[in-house]
Design a protein around this motif. Structure first.
Motif, PDB file in Angstrom:
ATOM      1  N   HIS A  27      35.719  43.369  36.005  1.00  0.00           N
ATOM      2  CA  HIS A  27      34.735  44.017  35.146  1.00  0.00           C
ATOM      3  C   HIS A  27      33.443  43.206  35.151  1.00  0.00           C
ATOM      4  O   HIS A  27      33.459  41.999  34.894  1.00  0.00           O
ATOM      5  CB  HIS A  27      35.267  44.132  33.711  1.00  0.00           C
ATOM      6  CG  HIS A  27      36.435  45.052  33.593  1.00  0.00           C
ATOM      7  ND1 HIS A  27      36.339  46.271  32.985  1.00  0.00           N
ATOM      8  CD2 HIS A  27      37.710  44.943  34.031  1.00  0.00           C
ATOM      9  CE1 HIS A  27      37.506  46.875  33.024  1.00  0.00           C
ATOM     10  NE2 HIS A  27      38.358  46.087  33.662  1.00  0.00           N
ATOM     11  N   LYS A  28      32.336  43.853  35.426  1.00  0.00           N
ATOM     12  CA  LYS A  28      31.043  43.186  35.478  1.00  0.00           C
ATOM     13  C   LYS A  28      30.712  42.523  34.140  1.00  0.00           C
ATOM     14  O   LYS A  28      30.220  41.397  34.093  1.00  0.00           O
ATOM     15  CB  LYS A  28      29.957  44.196  35.850  1.00  0.00           C
ATOM     16  CG  LYS A  28      28.597  43.584  36.045  1.00  0.00           C
ATOM     17  CD  LYS A  28      27.600  44.626  36.504  1.00  0.00           C
ATOM     18  CE  LYS A  28      26.235  44.006  36.712  1.00  0.00           C
ATOM     19  NZ  LYS A  28      25.256  45.007  37.146  1.00  0.00           N
ATOM     20  N   ALA A  29      30.978  43.221  33.046  1.00  0.00           N
ATOM     21  CA  ALA A  29      30.663  42.690  31.721  1.00  0.00           C
ATOM     22  C   ALA A  29      31.501  41.464  31.369  1.00  0.00           C
ATOM     23  O   ALA A  29      31.161  40.725  30.450  1.00  0.00           O
ATOM     24  CB  ALA A  29      30.859  43.772  30.664  1.00  0.00           C
ATOM     25  N   LEU A  30      32.575  41.239  32.090  1.00  0.00           N
ATOM     26  CA  LEU A  30      33.445  40.089  31.829  1.00  0.00           C
ATOM     27  C   LEU A  30      33.273  39.014  32.893  1.00  0.00           C
ATOM     28  O   LEU A  30      34.162  38.196  33.124  1.00  0.00           O
ATOM     29  CB  LEU A  30      34.914  40.538  31.763  1.00  0.00           C
ATOM     30  CG  LEU A  30      35.243  41.570  30.692  1.00  0.00           C
ATOM     31  CD1 LEU A  30      36.701  41.989  30.790  1.00  0.00           C
ATOM     32  CD2 LEU A  30      34.915  41.054  29.309  1.00  0.00           C
ATOM     33  N   GLY A  32      33.084  39.390  36.150  1.00  0.00           N
ATOM     34  CA  GLY A  32      33.879  39.631  37.345  1.00  0.00           C
ATOM     35  C   GLY A  32      35.368  39.367  37.163  1.00  0.00           C
ATOM     36  O   GLY A  32      36.126  39.370  38.119  1.00  0.00           O
ATOM     37  N   ARG A  33      35.755  39.113  35.922  1.00  0.00           N
ATOM     38  CA  ARG A  33      37.163  38.870  35.638  1.00  0.00           C
ATOM     39  C   ARG A  33      37.821  40.124  35.082  1.00  0.00           C
ATOM     40  O   ARG A  33      37.152  41.042  34.648  1.00  0.00           O
ATOM     41  CB  ARG A  33      37.303  37.724  34.638  1.00  0.00           C
ATOM     42  CG  ARG A  33      36.870  36.392  35.250  1.00  0.00           C
ATOM     43  CD  ARG A  33      36.909  35.311  34.261  1.00  0.00           C
ATOM     44  NE  ARG A  33      35.654  35.373  33.500  1.00  0.00           N
ATOM     45  CZ  ARG A  33      35.242  34.444  32.673  1.00  0.00           C
ATOM     46  NH1 ARG A  33      35.975  33.394  32.457  1.00  0.00           N
ATOM     47  NH2 ARG A  33      34.103  34.567  32.042  1.00  0.00           N
ATOM     48  N   THR A  34      39.126  40.126  35.091  1.00  0.00           N
ATOM     49  CA  THR A  34      39.860  41.255  34.527  1.00  0.00           C
ATOM     50  C   THR A  34      40.048  41.039  33.027  1.00  0.00           C
ATOM     51  O   THR A  34      40.023  39.898  32.551  1.00  0.00           O
ATOM     52  CB  THR A  34      41.250  41.395  35.180  1.00  0.00           C
ATOM     53  OG1 THR A  34      42.028  40.252  34.838  1.00  0.00           O
ATOM     54  CG2 THR A  34      41.153  41.562  36.689  1.00  0.00           C
ATOM     55  N   PRO A  35      40.246  42.126  32.266  1.00  0.00           N
ATOM     56  CA  PRO A  35      40.510  41.959  30.834  1.00  0.00           C
ATOM     57  C   PRO A  35      41.719  41.070  30.550  1.00  0.00           C
ATOM     58  O   PRO A  35      41.719  40.309  29.586  1.00  0.00           O
ATOM     59  CB  PRO A  35      40.751  43.393  30.347  1.00  0.00           C
ATOM     60  CG  PRO A  35      39.951  44.236  31.281  1.00  0.00           C
ATOM     61  CD  PRO A  35      40.096  43.543  32.621  1.00  0.00           C
ATOM     62  N   ALA A  36      42.741  41.134  31.376  1.00  0.00           N
ATOM     63  CA  ALA A  36      43.926  40.303  31.156  1.00  0.00           C
ATOM     64  C   ALA A  36      43.590  38.821  31.260  1.00  0.00           C
ATOM     65  O   ALA A  36      44.068  38.012  30.460  1.00  0.00           O
ATOM     66  CB  ALA A  36      45.024  40.671  32.157  1.00  0.00           C
ATOM     67  N   VAL A  37      42.757  38.456  32.236  1.00  0.00           N
ATOM     68  CA  VAL A  37      42.364  37.053  32.384  1.00  0.00           C
ATOM     69  C   VAL A  37      41.531  36.620  31.181  1.00  0.00           C
ATOM     70  O   VAL A  37      41.760  35.556  30.603  1.00  0.00           O
ATOM     71  CB  VAL A  37      41.583  36.840  33.704  1.00  0.00           C
ATOM     72  CG1 VAL A  37      40.911  35.480  33.733  1.00  0.00           C
ATOM     73  CG2 VAL A  37      42.502  37.015  34.893  1.00  0.00           C
ATOM     74  N   VAL A  38      40.571  37.441  30.794  1.00  0.00           N
ATOM     75  CA  VAL A  38      39.727  37.100  29.654  1.00  0.00           C
ATOM     76  C   VAL A  38      40.557  36.980  28.385  1.00  0.00           C
ATOM     77  O   VAL A  38      40.366  36.069  27.583  1.00  0.00           O
ATOM     78  CB  VAL A  38      38.588  38.129  29.487  1.00  0.00           C
ATOM     79  CG1 VAL A  38      37.819  37.895  28.198  1.00  0.00           C
ATOM     80  CG2 VAL A  38      37.658  38.066  30.687  1.00  0.00           C
ATOM     81  N   ASN A  39      41.503  37.880  28.212  1.00  0.00           N
ATOM     82  CA  ASN A  39      42.368  37.823  27.035  1.00  0.00           C
ATOM     83  C   ASN A  39      43.193  36.537  27.025  1.00  0.00           C
ATOM     84  O   ASN A  39      43.360  35.911  25.978  1.00  0.00           O
ATOM     85  CB  ASN A  39      43.286  39.038  26.993  1.00  0.00           C
ATOM     86  CG  ASN A  39      44.087  39.102  25.729  1.00  0.00           C
ATOM     87  OD1 ASN A  39      43.561  38.922  24.639  1.00  0.00           O
ATOM     88  ND2 ASN A  39      45.367  39.370  25.862  1.00  0.00           N
TER      89      ASN A  39
END
Length: 65
Positions: A27-30, A32-39
């Protein structure tokens, strides 16, 4: 997307889409990371995308102008 014959097929299809969206699609807003990684990072860092709240607020306000 295709038509499903049963509720089980629809549920499985929706689960596959959510898994892809949350675990594989960057995800660009994150950053370039996935929501799972950010979480997973958020428990260690309250701001995992590396931007201050004031910067995020300023960007949001600028986009509204």
């Amino acid at each position: 997307m295709h038509a499903c014959e049963t509720g089980s097929q629809a549920r499985a299809g929706a689960q596959n889409c959510m898994k892809f969206y949350n675990h594989r699609r960057p995800h660009k807003a994150l950053g370039g990371r996935t929501p799972a990684v950010v979480n997973s990072l958020s428990s260690r860092n309250p701001n995992p995308i590396g931007r201050s709240r004031s910067e995020l607020t300023r960007r949001r306000n600028l986009s509204r102008e």
